[in-house]
Structure formats: C-alpha cells, structure tokens
Design an enzyme around this catalytic site. Structure first.
Site, mmCIF file in Angstrom:
data_model
loop_
_atom_site.group_PDB
_atom_site.id
_atom_site.type_symbol
_atom_site.label_atom_id
_atom_site.label_comp_id
_atom_site.label_asym_id
_atom_site.label_seq_id
_atom_site.Cartn_x
_atom_site.Cartn_y
_atom_site.Cartn_z
ATOM 1 N N HIS A 122 -5.057 24.630 37.525
ATOM 2 C CA HIS A 122 -5.478 24.425 38.921
ATOM 3 C C HIS A 122 -6.874 24.962 39.177
ATOM 4 C CE1 HIS A 122 -0.965 24.111 40.195
ATOM 5 N NE2 HIS A 122 -1.393 23.055 39.534
ATOM 6 N N CYS A 130 -20.287 21.098 42.749
ATOM 7 C CA CYS A 130 -20.895 20.145 43.683
ATOM 8 C C CYS A 130 -20.194 18.793 43.541
ATOM 9 C CB CYS A 130 -22.387 19.982 43.382
ATOM 10 S SG CYS A 130 -23.133 18.641 44.355
ATOM 11 N N ASN A 221 11.213 35.913 36.351
ATOM 12 C CA ASN A 221 10.890 35.506 37.712
ATOM 13 C C ASN A 221 11.805 36.236 38.682
ATOM 14 O OD1 ASN A 221 9.023 33.591 39.069
ATOM 15 N ND2 ASN A 221 10.913 32.831 40.002
ATOM 16 N N ALA A 239 7.507 41.059 37.192
ATOM 17 C CA ALA A 239 6.760 40.853 35.940
ATOM 18 C C ALA A 239 6.067 42.131 35.489
ATOM 19 C CB ALA A 239 5.735 39.739 36.155
HETATM 20 N N1 APR Z 1 7.422 39.233 39.378
HETATM 21 C C1 APR Z 1 8.098 38.103 39.020
HETATM 22 N N2 APR Z 1 8.200 37.007 39.819
HETATM 23 C C2 APR Z 1 7.589 37.073 41.024
HETATM 24 C C3 APR Z 1 6.869 38.213 41.471
HETATM 25 C C4 APR Z 1 6.812 39.331 40.588
HETATM 26 N N3 APR Z 1 6.155 40.446 40.909
HETATM 27 N N4 APR Z 1 6.386 37.954 42.715
HETATM 28 C C5 APR Z 1 6.800 36.708 43.034
HETATM 29 N N5 APR Z 1 7.526 36.182 42.031
HETATM 30 C C6 APR Z 1 8.098 34.839 41.915
HETATM 31 C C7 APR Z 1 8.651 34.289 43.212
HETATM 32 O O1 APR Z 1 10.027 34.589 43.319
HETATM 33 C C8 APR Z 1 8.413 32.772 43.045
HETATM 34 O O2 APR Z 1 9.562 32.131 42.490
HETATM 35 O O3 APR Z 1 7.030 33.990 41.559
HETATM 36 C C9 APR Z 1 7.269 32.680 42.055
HETATM 37 C C10 APR Z 1 5.983 32.181 42.691
HETATM 38 O O4 APR Z 1 6.232 30.850 43.099
HETATM 39 P P1 APR Z 1 5.174 30.112 44.030
HETATM 40 O O5 APR Z 1 4.803 30.990 45.163
HETATM 41 O O6 APR Z 1 5.703 28.737 44.303
HETATM 42 O O7 APR Z 1 3.870 30.009 43.114
HETATM 43 P P2 APR Z 1 3.590 28.992 41.927
HETATM 44 O O8 APR Z 1 4.833 28.633 41.193
HETATM 45 O O9 APR Z 1 2.467 29.546 41.162
HETATM 46 O O10 APR Z 1 3.059 27.706 42.742
HETATM 47 C C11 APR Z 1 2.511 26.651 41.990
HETATM 48 O O11 APR Z 1 1.808 25.626 44.059
HETATM 49 O O12 APR Z 1 0.818 25.661 46.143
HETATM 50 C C12 APR Z 1 0.610 25.379 44.809
HETATM 51 O O13 APR Z 1 -1.498 25.404 43.769
HETATM 52 C C13 APR Z 1 -0.470 26.248 44.215
HETATM 53 O O14 APR Z 1 -0.652 26.965 41.893
HETATM 54 C C14 APR Z 1 0.213 26.925 43.029
HETATM 55 C C15 APR Z 1 1.405 26.018 42.758
#
Ligand code: APR
Length: 251
Positions: A122, A130, A221, A239
């Site tokens: 991403h 630009c 997760n 994590a």
């Molecule tokens: N340790 C482990 N897991 C964690 C922690 C932590 N400290 N903090 C949060 N989480 C978990 C949450 O429970 C959640 O399931 O990480 C996950 C994050 O999920 P999202 O918020 O959906 O993020 P992500 O999966 O990276 O989203 C993917 O969505 O909006 C778009 O471009 C954006 O790259 C992003 C993509």
C-alpha cells in the site's frame, strides 16, 4: 499461550524461508491506531475522504491531508516496537525471506529490515509522488513547504498535484511490488501473519497464496481472522509481547 509460542518458535526453527505478512496491528504498540479495531481510524475518519477520486477532485480534501501531515498526524515520529524488532531479528538470523506489509509507516525498515526485503503493498507515507510527471519527493520536505506557506505544495518540476505515495482507495496496488510479493509468498515454507484483519483485498490474498502453494500458516492477531481455520498455529495476543517470546525460543 506459552505452548502456542513454543509451537510457532518450532515452525520458525524448521523453516528455510519465512515470509512475514503484516497489517496495522503490528504498529499499534508504536502508537499508530489501526483501522478496524474499536477507536481505529475508520471509526474517526470517513474512508470516502481517502479515495483517489476525492483527493484529485477536491482541493479541500488535499488541504485536509496536508493539514493532518503537518500536525505530524501521519506517523512522522513513530518508532518501531518490539514486534518490529523481533521481525528484524528474524532477518538477521537468516530465516526471513521478506516482509510483505500493508503498512505505510516505514517501521519495518526503521527496525532494521533492509528496504529490498520489505514489499509495501500500500505504498509508503515517507514520500509524495507527482500525478503529472511521477517524480517523488521526501514527505518532510513538502510538509515544511506547507507549514511555511500554508499553501498546498505542488510539484516543483511540473506544478502537478502531489499525492502521498500510499495507495488510496480506488487506486491500483503497485503492480511490480504485488507480483514479487505474490511470487515470494508462493515459494515460502512458512507465512506468519501479524496484526491484520485480513479483510482488504488483493493484499489479503497473499497469505492464502502461500497456504495454497503448500506453506504452513501462522497467525498472531488480537482478534479472529477469516484464515484462522487454515493456520497451523493461531495466537490471539499482542504482537509486541508474542513475537519477542517466539524469537527467544528459535534455535
Ligand atoms: N497485536 C496483534 N494484533 C493487533 C494489535 C496488536 N498489538 N493491535 C491490533 N491488532 C489486530 C486487530 O485486532 C485487527 O484484527 O490487527 C488487526 C488490524 O486490522 P485492520 O485495522 O483492518 O488493519 P489492516 O488489516 O492492516 O487493514 C488493511 O485496510 O483500510 C485499509 O489500507 C488500509 O492497509 C490497510 C488495510
């Protein structure tokens, strides 16, 4: 959880080629909110404001982005946490093939994983691009221009629109990066997913490609994911706490 940590450590010990796939959850302990947890970014901002269509068509949307950037609201001073450092340790041990990340915060590189071992599906917020001539510039340099003049900076070369070098909704993912990340996922023997809800595609296909190609899957997760049933080991924990304990046990 200790048994699961030992089990993941054993998978890493046995692995010849590990791919780590990360999402925003690996950076929450660095103070960067994730997107879908309670209080996450999409509970405070409207994803519609982060589409490429809105960014290009609305000077107000661009101004809001530069305002947020100039307030350091975009990861400017975030530091890696112990999960990032544990993944960098995996690199130093020779076990890590690469990190495939959805994150744009540059924290894997800051923790010590070489840039050519980090595939940013991403993009990266450390740069702007630009839309006219595709030149790239360091984000801090352009934020400073905005802070001084409070005008939206445009391309010094062609006066085109400058956009963060992160993939906005409605934009294609960087093709070469996605192709190489997919290739790496399909030839690894262990894929560890850390901190992703695995709900945004095509990025979320990557761990599934690894699994389909015969790799073992592990998930760290805080909450359940759609791939948990495919994982050899699934650790619901933070994590920053889990990963250092795994690395301590890797032989
Ligand atoms: N340790 C482990 N897991 C964690 C922690 C932590 N400290 N903090 C949060 N989480 C978990 C949450 O429970 C959640 O399931 O990480 C996950 C994050 O999920 P999202 O918020 O959906 O993020 P992500 O999966 O990276 O989203 C993917 O969505 O909006 C778009 O471009 C954006 O790259 C992003 C993509």
């Amino acid at each position: 959880m200790t048994d699961q940590i030992q089990e993941l450590a054993q998978l890493v010990t046995e692995s010849e080629r590990t791919v780590v796939f990360t999402g925003a959850g690996v950076s929450t302990e660095s103070g960067i909110p994730d997107f879908r947890s309670p209080g996450g970014i999409w509970s405070r901002y409207d994803p519609e404001d982060f589409t490429i269509q809105r960014f290009v068509s609305s000077p107000a949307a661009r101004r809001a982005f530069w305002q947020m950037s100039s307030e350091g609201g975009l990861l400017a001073d975030a530091e890696p946490n112990s999960a990032h450092y544990a993944i960098a340790e995996l690199h130093r041990s020779g076990k890590l093939d690469c990190v495939i990340t959805q994150n744009i915060d540059n924290l894997h590189q800051k923790a010590g994983v070489p840039d050519d071992r980090v595939f940013e599906l991403h993009g990266n917020m450390q740069r702007v691009v630009c839309l006219g001539c595709r030149s790239r510039f360091p984000m801090p340099e352009m934020v400073q221009k905005f802070q001084v003049g409070l005008d939206i900076p445009d391309c010094p070369g062609c006066r085109g629109i400058l956009k963060p070098d992160a993939v906005l909704f409605g934009e294609a993912l960087p093709v070469v990066t996605l192709r190489e990340a997919t290739r790496r996922a399909q030839r690894c023997d262990l894929c560890i997913v850390i901190g992703s809800a695995l709900v945004v595609y095509p990025a979320a296909y990557v761990p599934a490609y690894a699994r389909e190609a015969g790799a073992r899957l592990a998930i760290v997760n805080l909450t359940p994911t759609p791939l948990d049933h495919e994982a050899v080991v699934c650790i619901q924990g933070k994590a920053g706490e889990v990963m250092p304990r795994v690395l301590e046990r890797v032989k």
